[in-house]
Design a protein around this motif. Sequence first.
Motif, PDB file in Angstrom:
ATOM      1  N   ARG A 246       2.676  11.062 -30.705  1.00  0.00           N
ATOM      2  CA  ARG A 246       1.658  12.110 -30.554  1.00  0.00           C
ATOM      3  C   ARG A 246       1.246  12.249 -29.093  1.00  0.00           C
ATOM      4  O   ARG A 246       1.079  13.371 -28.586  1.00  0.00           O
ATOM      5  CB  ARG A 246       0.439  11.819 -31.442  1.00  0.00           C
ATOM      6  N   SER A 247       1.080  11.109 -28.398  1.00  0.00           N
ATOM      7  CA  SER A 247       0.766  11.159 -26.965  1.00  0.00           C
ATOM      8  C   SER A 247       1.876  11.860 -26.197  1.00  0.00           C
ATOM      9  O   SER A 247       1.625  12.677 -25.301  1.00  0.00           O
ATOM     10  CB  SER A 247       0.565   9.742 -26.405  1.00  0.00           C
ATOM     11  N   PHE A 248       3.118  11.534 -26.547  1.00  0.00           N
ATOM     12  CA  PHE A 248       4.259  12.137 -25.860  1.00  0.00           C
ATOM     13  C   PHE A 248       4.294  13.647 -26.086  1.00  0.00           C
ATOM     14  O   PHE A 248       4.511  14.431 -25.149  1.00  0.00           O
ATOM     15  CB  PHE A 248       5.557  11.501 -26.343  1.00  0.00           C
ATOM     16  N   GLU A 249       4.065  14.069 -27.325  1.00  0.00           N
ATOM     17  CA  GLU A 249       4.113  15.498 -27.633  1.00  0.00           C
ATOM     18  C   GLU A 249       2.972  16.249 -26.953  1.00  0.00           C
ATOM     19  O   GLU A 249       3.159  17.369 -26.451  1.00  0.00           O
ATOM     20  CB  GLU A 249       4.066  15.690 -29.146  1.00  0.00           C
ATOM     21  N   LYS A 250       1.782  15.655 -26.924  1.00  0.00           N
ATOM     22  CA  LYS A 250       0.665  16.287 -26.214  1.00  0.00           C
ATOM     23  C   LYS A 250       0.974  16.422 -24.726  1.00  0.00           C
ATOM     24  O   LYS A 250       0.634  17.426 -24.090  1.00  0.00           O
ATOM     25  CB  LYS A 250      -0.619  15.467 -26.402  1.00  0.00           C
ATOM     26  N   THR A 251       1.617  15.401 -24.179  1.00  0.00           N
ATOM     27  CA  THR A 251       1.987  15.442 -22.766  1.00  0.00           C
ATOM     28  C   THR A 251       3.021  16.524 -22.512  1.00  0.00           C
ATOM     29  O   THR A 251       2.898  17.315 -21.565  1.00  0.00           O
ATOM     30  CB  THR A 251       2.546  14.073 -22.322  1.00  0.00           C
ATOM     31  N   ALA A 252       4.056  16.585 -23.351  1.00  0.00           N
ATOM     32  CA  ALA A 252       5.101  17.597 -23.184  1.00  0.00           C
ATOM     33  C   ALA A 252       4.522  19.007 -23.278  1.00  0.00           C
ATOM     34  O   ALA A 252       4.967  19.926 -22.576  1.00  0.00           O
ATOM     35  CB  ALA A 252       6.195  17.395 -24.224  1.00  0.00           C
ATOM     36  N   ALA A 253       3.513  19.179 -24.120  1.00  0.00           N
ATOM     37  CA  ALA A 253       2.897  20.502 -24.278  1.00  0.00           C
ATOM     38  C   ALA A 253       2.204  20.962 -23.004  1.00  0.00           C
ATOM     39  O   ALA A 253       2.005  22.165 -22.796  1.00  0.00           O
ATOM     40  CB  ALA A 253       1.906  20.472 -25.438  1.00  0.00           C
ATOM     41  N   LEU A 254       1.840  20.031 -22.131  1.00  0.00           N
ATOM     42  CA  LEU A 254       1.210  20.374 -20.852  1.00  0.00           C
ATOM     43  C   LEU A 254       2.229  20.803 -19.807  1.00  0.00           C
ATOM     44  O   LEU A 254       1.864  21.241 -18.721  1.00  0.00           O
ATOM     45  CB  LEU A 254       0.402  19.184 -20.336  1.00  0.00           C
ATOM     46  N   GLU A 255       3.519  20.646 -20.121  1.00  0.00           N
ATOM     47  CA  GLU A 255       4.638  21.090 -19.291  1.00  0.00           C
ATOM     48  C   GLU A 255       4.665  20.488 -17.890  1.00  0.00           C
ATOM     49  O   GLU A 255       4.814  21.208 -16.900  1.00  0.00           O
ATOM     50  CB  GLU A 255       4.656  22.617 -19.197  1.00  0.00           C
ATOM     51  N   PRO A 256       4.545  19.164 -17.766  1.00  0.00           N
ATOM     52  CA  PRO A 256       4.803  18.565 -16.454  1.00  0.00           C
ATOM     53  C   PRO A 256       6.270  18.721 -16.089  1.00  0.00           C
ATOM     54  O   PRO A 256       7.125  18.871 -16.971  1.00  0.00           O
ATOM     55  CB  PRO A 256       4.438  17.085 -16.663  1.00  0.00           C
ATOM     56  N   ASN A 257       6.573  18.699 -14.807  1.00  0.00           N
ATOM     57  CA  ASN A 257       7.974  18.793 -14.384  1.00  0.00           C
ATOM     58  C   ASN A 257       8.761  17.570 -14.814  1.00  0.00           C
ATOM     59  O   ASN A 257       9.967  17.652 -15.066  1.00  0.00           O
ATOM     60  CB  ASN A 257       8.055  18.944 -12.865  1.00  0.00           C
ATOM     61  N   GLU A 258       8.085  16.433 -14.868  1.00  0.00           N
ATOM     62  CA  GLU A 258       8.724  15.196 -15.305  1.00  0.00           C
ATOM     63  C   GLU A 258       7.762  14.416 -16.189  1.00  0.00           C
ATOM     64  O   GLU A 258       6.550  14.475 -16.008  1.00  0.00           O
ATOM     65  CB  GLU A 258       9.118  14.307 -14.121  1.00  0.00           C
ATOM     66  N   ILE A 259       8.319  13.675 -17.138  1.00  0.00           N
ATOM     67  CA  ILE A 259       7.558  12.698 -17.919  1.00  0.00           C
ATOM     68  C   ILE A 259       8.281  11.366 -17.766  1.00  0.00           C
ATOM     69  O   ILE A 259       9.468  11.259 -18.077  1.00  0.00           O
ATOM     70  CB  ILE A 259       7.484  13.063 -19.415  1.00  0.00           C
ATOM     71  N   SER A 260       7.575  10.371 -17.267  1.00  0.00           N
ATOM     72  CA  SER A 260       8.151   9.036 -17.127  1.00  0.00           C
ATOM     73  C   SER A 260       7.519   8.125 -18.166  1.00  0.00           C
ATOM     74  O   SER A 260       6.289   8.001 -18.220  1.00  0.00           O
ATOM     75  CB  SER A 260       7.910   8.475 -15.722  1.00  0.00           C
TER      76      SER A 260
END
Length: 352
Positions: A246-260
């Motif tokens: 859920r944290s990952f999906e919320k982060t992806a929804a914010l559209e950062p250029n990268e997720i580490s």
Amino acid sequence: MSSDIESVAQPLAAQDAAELQVYSNYVDRFLDHTILGFLDSRDGGQKQYDASGMRDMWSRLVEDIRDGRKSEHLDFYIHIPFCSDICKFCNISTKKLNQPEQLTEYVKYLTDCMQFYSQAFSGIRFDNLQLGGGTASILSAMQMERLFSVLFKYFSFHPDGERSFEFHPASLSQEKLQVLKRFNFNKVYIGVQSLTDEVLIKENRFHTYKTVRDAVLWTKKFGFSRGFDVDLIMGLEGETPDSFLRSFEKTAALEPNEISVFLLKPFGHHMTRQFGRSVGRFYEAQSYGRELACLSEKMIADARRWGYELDPSPLIDFRFRFLLKAANGGVPSESNGFFLVPPYSDTALGGR
């Protein structure tokens, strides 16, 4: 600990001790290479060097680079060790900021260091610049101005290199972002770690999803050419596979250029405080042995659905790195060494 848990922990301890040794060897090689190894002067790790000795070693290296005898590329790293609160999972040396004067004194120390070591780097420019910690964003906008004014007075940087700054979401502000833009920074890293409220409380981190969302919106508003990265940690206390996804999906929804996404690894005082230095207890508590592989597959599948692709480079720092396919700006080329300020910084430079 019950006997059944102990029976599981012991085999894990032996297995993971070997894995940790591999990582430890990597860290040793990394630090050996970047700080003293490629200066050909480690002397078995026994000799201690004062500031003048370190400057002389760097001077010799730079002379070799200028004359073409070495083809090293250099990055510049500035370490800010202070934090408002110490995260329970932290595995590097950090210091809780008790008095504002500590930061003032430290910035003065950094600028003195830069002026002193600048003599060694005459006629050479660094590829990339990073500021991290600790919490780099604990600096005020005025302190950032002072630091950068001295930095760019004495050192040169490649115009196409990365200039990045690490933020805790709670200490990111528009004023600080404005300072970064004035000094031509082109990338921001935001250390989110988790968006599960219960986990954040347990780990002594005090931000919410709204804090992160606002930080992201402000960062997007300023339009950094290399964008921004959001960091997460897999395996924090109280995190479950479902809550992490859920944290990952919320982060992806914010559209950062990268997720580490970093895998929490047991180190030093973190292991002593929470697990009695037992690697087996650590992995049992996190259920890594049963769930990590499955979680990784689900995370990669989720990332693709959100338009990300997994960076194919080796996971040398226990990190999954997801790149937004539509993102502009490339990844900086890997450099061979870092000049650290202060030169004996205890950092997580092997990976963010």
